[in-house]
Design an enzyme around this catalytic site. Sequence first.
Site, PDB file in Angstrom:
ATOM      1  N   LYS A   1       4.761  -0.068   8.234  1.00  0.00           N
ATOM      2  CA  LYS A   1       4.445   1.230   7.633  1.00  0.00           C
ATOM      3  C   LYS A   1       5.624   2.164   7.844  1.00  0.00           C
ATOM      4  O   LYS A   1       6.041   2.417   8.974  1.00  0.00           O
ATOM      5  CB  LYS A   1       3.178   1.806   8.263  1.00  0.00           C
TER       6      LYS A   1
ATOM      7  N   ASP B   1      -9.102  10.433  10.381  1.00  0.00           N
ATOM      8  CA  ASP B   1      -8.901  10.086   8.979  1.00  0.00           C
ATOM      9  C   ASP B   1      -9.598   8.770   8.666  1.00  0.00           C
ATOM     10  O   ASP B   1      -9.009   7.855   8.084  1.00  0.00           O
ATOM     11  CB  ASP B   1      -7.409  10.002   8.655  1.00  0.00           C
TER      12      ASP B   1
ATOM     13  N   VAL C   1       3.330   1.167   2.940  1.00  0.00           N
ATOM     14  CA  VAL C   1       3.153  -0.008   3.789  1.00  0.00           C
ATOM     15  C   VAL C   1       3.711  -1.223   3.057  1.00  0.00           C
ATOM     16  O   VAL C   1       3.406  -1.447   1.880  1.00  0.00           O
ATOM     17  CB  VAL C   1       1.669  -0.234   4.146  1.00  0.00           C
TER      18      VAL C   1
ATOM     19  N   GLY D   1       0.832  -1.201   0.000  1.00  0.00           N
ATOM     20  CA  GLY D   1       0.000   0.000   0.000  1.00  0.00           C
ATOM     21  C   GLY D   1       0.860   1.242   0.000  1.00  0.00           C
ATOM     22  O   GLY D   1       1.991   1.239   0.489  1.00  0.00           O
ATOM     23  N   ARG D   2       0.307   2.320  -0.557  1.00  0.00           N
ATOM     24  CA  ARG D   2       1.068   3.572  -0.637  1.00  0.00           C
ATOM     25  C   ARG D   2       0.110   4.732  -0.553  1.00  0.00           C
ATOM     26  O   ARG D   2      -0.964   4.727  -1.157  1.00  0.00           O
ATOM     27  CB  ARG D   2       1.842   3.616  -1.953  1.00  0.00           C
ATOM     28  N   GLY D   3       0.482   5.745   0.211  1.00  0.00           N
ATOM     29  CA  GLY D   3      -0.298   6.964   0.328  1.00  0.00           C
ATOM     30  C   GLY D   3       0.594   8.177   0.218  1.00  0.00           C
ATOM     31  O   GLY D   3       1.790   8.068  -0.102  1.00  0.00           O
ATOM     32  N   GLY D   4       0.017   9.354   0.492  1.00  0.00           N
ATOM     33  CA  GLY D   4       0.783  10.570   0.345  1.00  0.00           C
ATOM     34  C   GLY D   4       1.880  10.724   1.371  1.00  0.00           C
ATOM     35  O   GLY D   4       2.876  11.408   1.122  1.00  0.00           O
ATOM     36  N   MET D   5       1.737  10.096   2.550  1.00  0.00           N
ATOM     37  CA  MET D   5       2.704  10.292   3.622  1.00  0.00           C
ATOM     38  C   MET D   5       3.386   9.007   4.066  1.00  0.00           C
ATOM     39  O   MET D   5       4.242   9.054   4.958  1.00  0.00           O
ATOM     40  CB  MET D   5       2.020  10.936   4.826  1.00  0.00           C
TER      41      MET D   5
END
Length: 330
Positions: A52, A146, A37, A30-34
Amino acid sequence: MVRDASVFAGRPSDLIGRRIAGYRIEREIGRGGMAVVYRARDLRLERTVALKLLAPELARNDTFRLRFTHESRAAAAIDHPHIVPVYEAGETDGVLYIAMRYVEGSDLRHLLDRRGPLDPATALRVAAQIASALDAAHEHGLVHRDVKPGNILVARGTDSDHPEHAYLTDFGLTKKSLSLTGFTSVGQFVGTLDYVAPEQISGRPVDGRCDVYGFACVVYESLAGRPPFRRDDDMALLWAHQYDQPPPLTEFRPGLTPEADAVFARALAKSPGDRHDSCRSFVTALRTATTGTPPAGHPPTATAPRPPHASGSRPEPPPRWAEPVFREPV
């Protein structure tokens, strides 16, 4: 060991096989803006974990690093079946990390993208589990801030009566509302725009009712196939959260009753004081509105009142079947 945080600027495969704080990176999940994972191997306990890693610029922010460390420890202290257990959180060589239980399954974001809106029974089952997790966090003084489909993991359940087991995750960026308010600088924003509460946007203090709003946005999307507000740009979306009324859910799910619209109107109220006081009470109201019955449960046992006897008189003796088996010798 990772000695240079600049590797995060490269390809996701750059860390595969590397060791960070006793964990060997296996693959990205998984990948997000901050954060990113990874599935990783705990080399000390020989178990698979979700690791993470936060963006290196966050580790350079002293305020964020302090808040992250305290709140990760607070989240790890919550023992709840629908919150992903946090095994460890810390910093190594300029990298902030959280090690959590690895959950086989998918997050709700991918589930909705693949299957579209959920049937009401499934949506309510998942919602009830996440509601209990959020309320447990609130009881520990944590506000998630969030809540979104990507932070809800859906794994296989135990049997046909419980086909899903949902987990709430990503407490590393939460705000401990009771004692850590000083760790959040003025104007700092945490949240995802489709699910953000009006008080977050305006910078007002937040409590558990902020999560009621975000959670209601997620449940709305689970049933409607879209979040409550859609706008052409971010500023218009933020304005809508603060001032516009959400379209009735029955516009997208005409099979549901108008009572469901009223439940969402309350959960998505602009003022926190007008919302449900807990996530569970929101789900209970929604279940009643969609099914016509409250959630199943064992009602409290009521004892029948004893008939009064005259003052000074002796009560009637018990029936023979209620007398003791062994008697005192006369």
